[in-house]
Motif scaffolding. Structure first.
Motif, short mmCIF file in Angstrom:
data_model
loop_
_atom_site.label_atom_id
_atom_site.label_comp_id
_atom_site.label_asym_id
_atom_site.label_seq_id
_atom_site.Cartn_x
_atom_site.Cartn_y
_atom_site.Cartn_z
N ARG A 101 0.83 -1.21 0.00
CA ARG A 101 0.00 0.00 0.00
C ARG A 101 0.86 1.25 0.00
N ASP A 104 2.46 1.86 -3.43
CA ASP A 104 1.49 2.36 -4.40
C ASP A 104 1.18 3.84 -4.15
N GLU A 129 -1.16 -5.59 -5.87
CA GLU A 129 -2.32 -5.62 -6.76
C GLU A 129 -2.28 -4.51 -7.80
N THR A 130 -1.81 -3.33 -7.40
CA THR A 130 -1.74 -2.20 -8.33
C THR A 130 -0.43 -1.44 -8.14
N LEU A 131 0.04 -0.87 -9.24
CA LEU A 131 1.20 0.01 -9.24
C LEU A 131 1.03 1.00 -10.38
N PRO A 132 1.56 2.20 -10.23
CA PRO A 132 1.58 3.12 -11.38
C PRO A 132 2.43 2.51 -12.51
N GLN A 133 2.26 3.01 -13.70
CA GLN A 133 2.98 2.48 -14.85
C GLN A 133 4.41 3.02 -14.87
N ILE A 162 2.46 -6.13 -13.19
CA ILE A 162 1.42 -5.31 -12.56
C ILE A 162 1.54 -3.86 -12.98
N ALA A 163 2.77 -3.33 -13.03
CA ALA A 163 2.98 -1.92 -13.37
C ALA A 163 2.82 -1.68 -14.88
#
Length: 312
Positions: A101, A104, A129-133, A162-163
């Motif tokens: 968290r 991210d 689960e999520t990351l910026p590109q 993920i990214a």
């Protein structure tokens, strides 16, 4: 509703109260109500299906007060404190989630992320689960004896998927038997180019190890003579193989030229270096790393945070 179904639902409520509120085992309930334990299991399933029993999973909320105190005490850019002791059975997973968290929240679209191999980084990447590109660069080689799916290359590849911002990896051990062998590996184009690309990293997630048994994977991986020589040089801890003393000053040791990783100076030049570490055995090493500005972010546990504030 048929009478039989009505009766089963009433019985399901009674069974659920005994099981979840009074903590009775299924065999106890079966004996008390004169039914089989298989019937008890079916009634508990019915209680869930009918909405009589609802399960809510609530993740621990980070201790913001302790985190802000640590930020002030050690001039940190960011901090997250998991409200559980380091001895809790599920602590590694929860610290990993907190680190994911925080990462991210910290990353911006123009950042470059660096990831080495460490147990704490593995725990974080496992729950990402999520990351910026953003592009991701591998910062160290792999350590022998770890899970097949947890090498430095595997960590960067998973985070990179993920990214979606590209990744740069190399295949090599983290610790080589001697300086000459390490020099030969560094001449490999993939190793050379990836470690050079570490100059572009703006955010890194790292582990911090104390120079003691069980507190550093590098300590555990080298021979006794090397351990003693590093300790005699005044080293109290390491991060991605960069050794430092109690004041946080980088120390060159017999191990320095044997490692396939970014250089200690490269590590120090990264703008945001977030350490993911916890436990009584790592308090002194964490304090030294933060005092010496080797790391300026932290994810840790409640008891570790309190111990560090006492030292501060």
């Amino acid at each position: 509703m048929p009478v039989k179904d009505e009766y089963d639902l009433v019985l399901a409520v009674a069974v659920a109260r005994r099981h979840y509120e009074q903590h009775q085992a299924k065999t106890e309930i079966a004996e008390a109500l004169g039914i089989s334990r298989f019937k008890v299991a079916r009634l508990l399933d019915l209680a869930h299906e009918a909405g009589v029993v609802r399960i809510e999973i609530v993740e621990p909320v980070a201790d913001g007060g302790l985190a802000r105190e640590l930020e002030r005490a050690f001039d940190l850019r960011c901090c997250s404190v998991v409200p559980m002791p380091s001895s809790a059975p599920e602590v590694r997973a929860e610290v990993g989630r907190a680190a994911a968290r925080l990462l991210d929240e910290t990353l911006r679209p123009d950042d470059v992320l660096g990831l080495p191999w460490s147990r704490s980084v593995y725990d974080m990447v496992a729950v990402l689960e999520t990351l910026p590109q953003v592009p991701i660069i591998q910062l160290s080689g792999a350590l022998a004896g770890v899970r097949e799916d947890s090498s430095a290359v595997d960590l960067v590849r998973r985070a990179g998927r993920i990214a979606g911002g590209g990744r740069q990896v190399f295949f090599a051990p983290l610790v080589m038997p001697d300086d000459a062998a390490a020099q030969a590996v560094r001449r490999d184009p993939a190793v050379r180019d990836t470690l050079s690309a570490a100059d572009r990293v703006t955010v890194a997630m790292v582990g911090v190890g104390a120079w003691e048994p069980g507190q550093s994977t590098i300590f555990d991986a080298v021979d006794e003579e090397c351990r003693d020589r590093v300790r005699e040089a005044g080293v109290v801890g390491e991060s991605v193989g960069a050794c430092f003393d109690a004041g946080g000053t980088l120390v060159s040791t017999c191990l320095t030229d044997r490692l396939i990783a970014l250089s200690p100076d490269q590590l120090r030049s990264i703008g945001t270096v977030i350490a993911v570490a916890h436990g009584e055995g790592k308090v002194e090493a964490l304090r030294a790393a933060m005092t010496g500005d080797l790391v300026n972010g932290l994810v840790t546990t409640h008891d570790t945070a309190q111990a560090m504030l006492e030292l501060a």
